[in-house]
Design a protein around this motif. Structure first.
Motif, PDB file in Angstrom:
ATOM      1  N   THR A 153     -13.426 -20.967  -7.943  1.00 28.48           N
ATOM      2  CA  THR A 153     -13.758 -20.273  -6.712  1.00 28.48           C
ATOM      3  C   THR A 153     -12.468 -19.624  -6.379  1.00 28.48           C
ATOM      4  OG1 THR A 153     -15.502 -21.705  -6.148  1.00 28.48           O
ATOM      5  CG2 THR A 153     -14.632 -20.466  -4.373  1.00 28.48           C
ATOM      6  N   ALA A 154     -11.385 -20.353  -6.080  1.00 31.12           N
ATOM      7  CA  ALA A 154     -10.012 -19.812  -5.829  1.00 31.12           C
ATOM      8  C   ALA A 154      -9.822 -18.602  -6.671  1.00 31.12           C
ATOM      9  CB  ALA A 154      -8.907 -20.883  -6.120  1.00 31.12           C
ATOM     10  N   LYS A 155      -9.795 -18.694  -7.934  1.00 25.46           N
ATOM     11  CA  LYS A 155      -9.642 -17.321  -8.598  1.00 25.46           C
ATOM     12  C   LYS A 155     -10.491 -16.228  -8.392  1.00 25.46           C
ATOM     13  CE  LYS A 155     -10.494 -17.841 -13.294  1.00 25.46           C
ATOM     14  NZ  LYS A 155     -10.605 -18.416 -14.441  1.00 25.46           N
ATOM     15  N   LEU A 156     -11.802 -16.449  -8.048  1.00 27.72           N
ATOM     16  CA  LEU A 156     -12.496 -15.331  -7.664  1.00 27.72           C
ATOM     17  C   LEU A 156     -12.245 -14.692  -6.193  1.00 27.72           C
ATOM     18  CD1 LEU A 156     -15.186 -13.809  -8.074  1.00 27.72           C
ATOM     19  CD2 LEU A 156     -16.592 -15.713  -7.062  1.00 27.72           C
ATOM     20  N   ALA A 157     -11.955 -15.936  -5.368  1.00 23.82           N
ATOM     21  CA  ALA A 157     -11.532 -15.551  -3.989  1.00 23.82           C
ATOM     22  C   ALA A 157     -10.238 -14.281  -3.822  1.00 23.82           C
ATOM     23  CB  ALA A 157     -11.482 -16.709  -3.116  1.00 23.82           C
ATOM     24  N   ILE A 158      -9.228 -14.909  -4.829  1.00 25.97           N
ATOM     25  CA  ILE A 158      -8.108 -14.157  -4.942  1.00 25.97           C
ATOM     26  C   ILE A 158      -8.152 -12.899  -5.386  1.00 25.97           C
ATOM     27  CG2 ILE A 158      -5.683 -14.065  -5.785  1.00 25.97           C
ATOM     28  CD1 ILE A 158      -5.681 -17.274  -5.648  1.00 25.97           C
ATOM     29  N   ALA A 159      -9.056 -12.855  -6.275  1.00 28.45           N
ATOM     30  CA  ALA A 159      -9.493 -11.374  -7.018  1.00 28.45           C
ATOM     31  C   ALA A 159     -10.098 -10.577  -6.032  1.00 28.45           C
ATOM     32  CB  ALA A 159     -10.285 -11.590  -8.376  1.00 28.45           C
ATOM     33  N   GLY A 160     -11.142 -11.168  -4.952  1.00 28.05           N
ATOM     34  CA  GLY A 160     -11.873 -10.385  -4.290  1.00 28.05           C
ATOM     35  C   GLY A 160     -10.767 -10.047  -3.077  1.00 28.05           C
ATOM     36  N   LEU A 161      -9.723 -10.905  -2.734  1.00 26.63           N
ATOM     37  CA  LEU A 161      -8.902 -10.497  -1.655  1.00 26.63           C
ATOM     38  C   LEU A 161      -7.883  -9.336  -2.057  1.00 26.63           C
ATOM     39  CD1 LEU A 161      -8.232 -11.958   0.891  1.00 26.63           C
ATOM     40  CD2 LEU A 161      -6.426 -12.893  -0.257  1.00 26.63           C
ATOM     41  N   PHE A 162      -7.375  -9.442  -3.587  1.00 29.53           N
ATOM     42  CA  PHE A 162      -6.632  -8.338  -3.692  1.00 29.53           C
ATOM     43  C   PHE A 162      -7.291  -7.184  -4.042  1.00 29.53           C
ATOM     44  CE2 PHE A 162      -3.328 -11.453  -4.926  1.00 29.53           C
ATOM     45  CZ  PHE A 162      -2.252 -10.860  -4.647  1.00 29.53           C
ATOM     46  N   LEU A 163      -8.431  -7.233  -4.416  1.00 29.02           N
ATOM     47  CA  LEU A 163      -9.247  -5.799  -4.543  1.00 29.02           C
ATOM     48  C   LEU A 163      -9.547  -5.112  -3.311  1.00 29.02           C
ATOM     49  CD1 LEU A 163     -10.952  -4.726  -7.078  1.00 29.02           C
ATOM     50  CD2 LEU A 163     -12.758  -5.293  -5.751  1.00 29.02           C
ATOM     51  N   ALA A 164      -9.534  -6.072  -2.180  1.00 29.56           N
ATOM     52  CA  ALA A 164     -10.226  -5.591  -0.779  1.00 29.56           C
ATOM     53  C   ALA A 164      -8.828  -5.046  -0.403  1.00 29.56           C
ATOM     54  CB  ALA A 164     -10.494  -6.891   0.026  1.00 29.56           C
ATOM     55  N   LEU A 200     -17.266  -7.919 -11.749  1.00 24.99           N
ATOM     56  CA  LEU A 200     -18.217  -7.593 -10.866  1.00 24.99           C
ATOM     57  C   LEU A 200     -18.312  -8.462  -9.717  1.00 24.99           C
ATOM     58  CD1 LEU A 200     -21.097  -6.369 -13.353  1.00 24.99           C
ATOM     59  CD2 LEU A 200     -19.333  -4.883 -12.019  1.00 24.99           C
ATOM     60  N   PRO A 201     -18.143  -9.798  -9.991  1.00 27.11           N
ATOM     61  CA  PRO A 201     -18.179 -10.711  -8.741  1.00 27.11           C
ATOM     62  C   PRO A 201     -17.313 -10.389  -7.932  1.00 27.11           C
ATOM     63  CG  PRO A 201     -18.247 -12.066 -10.742  1.00 27.11           C
ATOM     64  CD  PRO A 201     -18.176 -10.525 -10.991  1.00 27.11           C
ATOM     65  N   ILE A 225     -15.575  -7.327  -7.306  1.00 30.14           N
ATOM     66  CA  ILE A 225     -16.051  -6.027  -6.349  1.00 30.14           C
ATOM     67  C   ILE A 225     -17.006  -6.603  -5.378  1.00 30.14           C
ATOM     68  CG2 ILE A 225     -17.113  -3.920  -6.537  1.00 30.14           C
ATOM     69  CD1 ILE A 225     -15.984  -3.605  -9.454  1.00 30.14           C
ATOM     70  N   THR A 226     -18.266  -7.433  -5.857  1.00 24.64           N
ATOM     71  CA  THR A 226     -19.213  -7.841  -4.845  1.00 24.64           C
ATOM     72  C   THR A 226     -18.652  -8.564  -3.655  1.00 24.64           C
ATOM     73  OG1 THR A 226     -20.576  -8.109  -6.653  1.00 24.64           O
ATOM     74  CG2 THR A 226     -21.450  -9.031  -4.772  1.00 24.64           C
ATOM     75  N   LEU A 227     -17.681  -9.387  -3.922  1.00 27.50           N
ATOM     76  CA  LEU A 227     -17.131 -10.233  -2.985  1.00 27.50           C
ATOM     77  C   LEU A 227     -15.858  -9.492  -1.945  1.00 27.50           C
ATOM     78  CD1 LEU A 227     -17.012 -13.034  -2.015  1.00 27.50           C
ATOM     79  CD2 LEU A 227     -15.273 -13.658  -3.369  1.00 27.50           C
ATOM     80  N   GLY A 228     -15.561  -8.445  -2.679  1.00 30.71           N
ATOM     81  CA  GLY A 228     -14.327  -7.719  -2.102  1.00 30.71           C
ATOM     82  C   GLY A 228     -14.487  -6.688  -0.999  1.00 30.71           C
ATOM     83  N   THR A 229     -16.025  -6.132  -1.375  1.00 30.67           N
ATOM     84  CA  THR A 229     -16.359  -4.905  -0.629  1.00 30.67           C
ATOM     85  C   THR A 229     -16.604  -5.071   0.884  1.00 30.67           C
ATOM     86  OG1 THR A 229     -17.666  -4.008  -2.605  1.00 30.67           O
ATOM     87  CG2 THR A 229     -18.147  -3.072  -0.598  1.00 30.67           C
ATOM     88  N   ALA A 230     -17.111  -6.272   1.190  1.00 29.49           N
ATOM     89  CA  ALA A 230     -17.181  -6.344   2.782  1.00 29.49           C
ATOM     90  C   ALA A 230     -15.679  -6.582   3.294  1.00 29.49           C
ATOM     91  CB  ALA A 230     -17.978  -7.355   2.974  1.00 29.49           C
ATOM     92  N   LEU A 231     -15.033  -7.282   2.657  1.00 24.08           N
ATOM     93  CA  LEU A 231     -13.657  -7.572   3.240  1.00 24.08           C
ATOM     94  C   LEU A 231     -13.073  -6.038   3.312  1.00 24.08           C
ATOM     95  CD1 LEU A 231     -11.483  -9.396   4.321  1.00 24.08           C
ATOM     96  CD2 LEU A 231     -10.951  -9.908   2.096  1.00 24.08           C
ATOM     97  N   ALA A 232     -12.903  -5.520   2.438  1.00 21.41           N
ATOM     98  CA  ALA A 232     -12.345  -4.194   2.124  1.00 21.41           C
ATOM     99  C   ALA A 232     -12.921  -3.101   3.280  1.00 21.41           C
ATOM    100  CB  ALA A 232     -12.456  -3.409   0.740  1.00 21.41           C
ATOM    101  N   SER A 233     -14.135  -3.302   3.559  1.00 23.39           N
ATOM    102  CA  SER A 233     -14.673  -2.418   4.632  1.00 23.39           C
ATOM    103  C   SER A 233     -14.146  -2.696   6.075  1.00 23.39           C
ATOM    104  CB  SER A 233     -16.116  -2.297   4.666  1.00 23.39           C
ATOM    105  OG  SER A 233     -16.584  -2.267   3.368  1.00 23.39           O
ATOM    106  N   ILE A 234     -14.045  -3.922   6.416  1.00 22.68           N
ATOM    107  CA  ILE A 234     -13.557  -4.357   7.539  1.00 22.68           C
ATOM    108  C   ILE A 234     -12.125  -3.881   7.723  1.00 22.68           C
ATOM    109  CG2 ILE A 234     -13.249  -6.393   9.163  1.00 22.68           C
ATOM    110  CD1 ILE A 234     -15.630  -7.535   7.667  1.00 22.68           C
ATOM    111  N   LEU A 235     -11.249  -4.366   6.602  1.00 24.58           N
ATOM    112  CA  LEU A 235      -9.933  -4.130   6.596  1.00 24.58           C
ATOM    113  C   LEU A 235      -9.537  -2.794   6.663  1.00 24.58           C
ATOM    114  CD1 LEU A 235      -8.140  -6.383   3.778  1.00 24.58           C
ATOM    115  CD2 LEU A 235      -7.617  -6.189   6.395  1.00 24.58           C
ATOM    116  N   ALA A 236     -10.239  -1.842   5.967  1.00 23.98           N
ATOM    117  CA  ALA A 236     -10.038  -0.503   6.220  1.00 23.98           C
ATOM    118  C   ALA A 236     -10.280   0.102   7.710  1.00 23.98           C
ATOM    119  CB  ALA A 236     -10.933   0.287   5.107  1.00 23.98           C
ATOM    120  N   ARG A 237     -11.175  -0.355   8.193  1.00 19.49           N
ATOM    121  CA  ARG A 237     -11.324   0.225   9.595  1.00 19.49           C
ATOM    122  C   ARG A 237     -10.230  -0.545  10.564  1.00 19.49           C
ATOM    123  NH1 ARG A 237     -17.205  -0.868  12.507  1.00 19.49           N
ATOM    124  NH2 ARG A 237     -18.164   0.991  11.403  1.00 19.49           N
TER     125      ARG A 237
END
Lengths: 268, 307
Positions: free
Chosen positions: B98-109, B175-176, B178-190
């Motif tokens: 989970t840590a791996k996935l979360a960090i990957a999502g975070l970086f992507l975001a 893919l996971p 991207i799925t996880l990071g998209t929402a965070l990316a959107s909030i961060l971009a704003r």
């Protein structure tokens, strides 16, 4: 009011509302299993096609709108009432009581909210009441925080002090002189809250922790659809699109509502 | 600074005790007799009493709480009812996944949000800006459990570029994430956009431009560096949503993390494991948030002078 940014999301939400309310009287057959129609794609007769049991997807989608609407209405009314009352009391009383309530709110905020909802509804078992309960336990904190912060500043306002000086009782002051001024920010918070609740309900149903089959929910429809993505992608597309349109509309209208209330605030 | 750190740590400890208490109480929310629910109706009375005793459910509530608390302090999360293993041993690998996935999502975001938000701010009120904000609005509104299947449909089933699910190859994480990071990316971009718009009006930006710096240097060294503070705060706050989203994302992609373990344990009625998972995820969130606060105060001395 008639700009397309307002008009389109508003009509989507009104359609959602209309379908949710009228679904009881519409001639729907969401649970009729028909094997010849198994996994059939959309056609002129069935606009959205059929699912893995040959049930009409359109009928199930409409019933699903009812589930998400019922949950959203339930959670908003429970958590808005509970949160406002707790927040106002906490902000008004201050002192140790306030300290304890703020600590409790901090603890609830320390959980990733969907995680707590998953655990709660997993332990309570499936069912629409349990979903409402689980989501309200998370939902009240946001309203309580807002109501508390507003009450803290409102209680020093002249009209409140005047009411106190006139000898009005505290419940009357809170209800008549504080609550009306709280309503605007609370309504904005509640509007955005609907988006989160609709997603959360579908999410719980997606995990199998929401409403029980055969009751339709957009989330459980998506879950059923994921098993047949190669042969029948329409099963997963239709409910997801409906869900996203509702959430998108709520978010858009929430933005408009906030801007509108903000402008009004500046003019005053 | 020291007083600030101590006060943050103190409030963290009270919140942690609260979390432990709430997680402890979870098992008492099970309608009816939790022991019967866990063992099923066919279990003998003897087996039921044995489990009741081993979980300590036959003792008064405060004794149970004290046991739960002291066991946790010794690193004992209990035993899984399903596999009979100690939960501590069971939970290590999923936690890492989970840590791996979360960090990957975070970086992507961050990778998406920084350029997107900057672009929107620099080209305010143009097609770039509205495009970026439309992406952000869509990203906030699309739930993980729909975005995930859509990505599988497109990249795994149609284009056959990436594996459908599981964690067999290195590309399984794409893919996971991207799925996880998209929402965070959107909030961060704003957030990046809003912060930059404010900062670009500051005197020091005008000074930087006036002394002839290249625009890229002005943005990267003067604007974005100052924007990093509010962005760090949002990142810390959004981490909870990220970890919660991981539970659903892992279920969509059969990613062998702690979220999937939570959902599986709920289905197996393995409540001690559910409690342990919820506890660990929440504690991670609280601890990281406290350190974000401290980091913030360290980066911006104005914060702790006020306390």
């Amino acid at each position: 009011m008639f700009k397309p940014q307002t008009f389109i999301p508003l009509s989507i939400l009104l359609t959602w509302l209309g379908l949710a309310i009228s679904s009881t009287w519409l001639p729907l057959h969401p649970n009729d299993i028909s094997l010849p129609h198994l996994l059939q794609p959309p056609s002129a007769i069935a606009w959205l096609g059929y699912d893995d049991l040959g049930r009409s997807l359109l009928d199930r989608l409409i019933l699903g709108s009812r589930t998400s609407f019922l949950v959203a209405a339930g959670v908003i009314s429970v958590s808005l009432t509970l949160g406002t009352v707790i927040g106002m009391i906490s902000g008004w009383l201050g002192g140790n009581m306030d300290l304890v309530i703020v600590r409790i709110m901090d603890i609830f905020l320390a959980f990733p909210s969907i995680l707590l909802a998953i655990a709660l509804s997993g332990l309570l078992g499936p069912g629409i009441e349990n979903v409402v309960f689980a989501l309200s336990i998370i939902g009240w904190v946001g309203f309580a925080r807002l109501a508390r912060a507003q009450t803290l500043s409102l209680k020093r306002r002249e009209h409140v002090i005047a009411a106190l000086a006139l000898g009005a009782k505290v419940p009357r002051i809170l209800f008549r002189h504080v609550l009306p001024l709280l309503m605007a920010p609370l309504v904005v918070e509640a509007t955005f809250g609907i988006a989160g609740i609709v997603i959360a309900e579908a999410g719980l149903s997606f995990l199998g922790l929401g409403v029980q089959p055969p009751t339709a929910s957009w989330g459980s429809m998506i879950r059923d659809g994921t098993r047949y993505m190669l042969v029948a992608p329409h099963i997963v597309l239709a409910p997801g699109l409906a869900l996203m349109l509702v959430v998108l509309s709520v978010n858009l209208l929430g933005d408009r509502l906030r801007d509108w209330l903000d402008v009004k605030g500046k003019q005053e | 600074m020291l007083t600030f750190i101590l006060s943050r740590l103190f409030s963290m400890v009270t919140v942690v005790i609260g979390i432990i208490t709430l997680v402890f109480l979870l098992i008492h929310l099970v309608p009816g007799d939790p022991v019967q629910v866990m063992l099923g109706e066919t279990a003998t009375i003897v087996a039921q009493e044995e489990l009741r005793h081993s979980l300590g459910l036959d003792q008064p509530l405060h004794t149970q709480w004290w046991h739960y608390f002291t066991n946790l302090l010794q690193g004992d999360l209990g035993t899984s009812l399903h596999s009979k293993e100690p939960i501590v041993e069971k939970i290590g690998k999923p936690l890492w996944e989970t840590a791996k996935l979360a960090i990957a999502g975070l970086f992507l975001a961050i990778l998406i949000a920084l350029p997107l938000g900057s672009l929107a701010a620099l080209r305010k009120d143009t097609a770039w800006d509205s495009g970026a904000m439309l992406f952000s609005l869509l990203g906030i509104s699309i739930p993980h459990f729909w975005l995930g299947p859509l990505l599988i449909l497109l990249f795994s089933l149609q284009l056959k570029w990436l594996p459908v699910s599981g964690n067999e190859e290195w590309s399984s994480i794409i893919l996971p994430a991207i799925t996880l990071g998209t929402a965070l990316a959107s909030i961060l971009a704003r957030m990046v956009r809003a912060t930059l718009l404010e900062i670009l009006n500051e005197d020091y930006i005008r000074t930087a431009r006036a002394k002839g710096l290249r625009e890229s240097a002005v943005i990267i060294h003067h604007a974005l560096r100052n924007a990093s503070l509010p962005i760090i705060t949002i990142l810390g706050l959004q981490l909870g949503a990220l970890l919660g989203g991981a539970v659903i994302t892992e279920t969509v992609f059969a990613w062998p993390g702690i979220g999937q373990l939570t959902v599986e344990s709920i289905q197996n009625r393995d409540y001690p494991v559910v409690q342990a998972c919820v506890l660990l995820i929440s504690l991670t969130y609280v601890i990281i948030n406290t350190f974000t606060d401290i980091l913030y105060a360290w980066l911006d001395p104005r914060v702790h002078y006020r306390v």
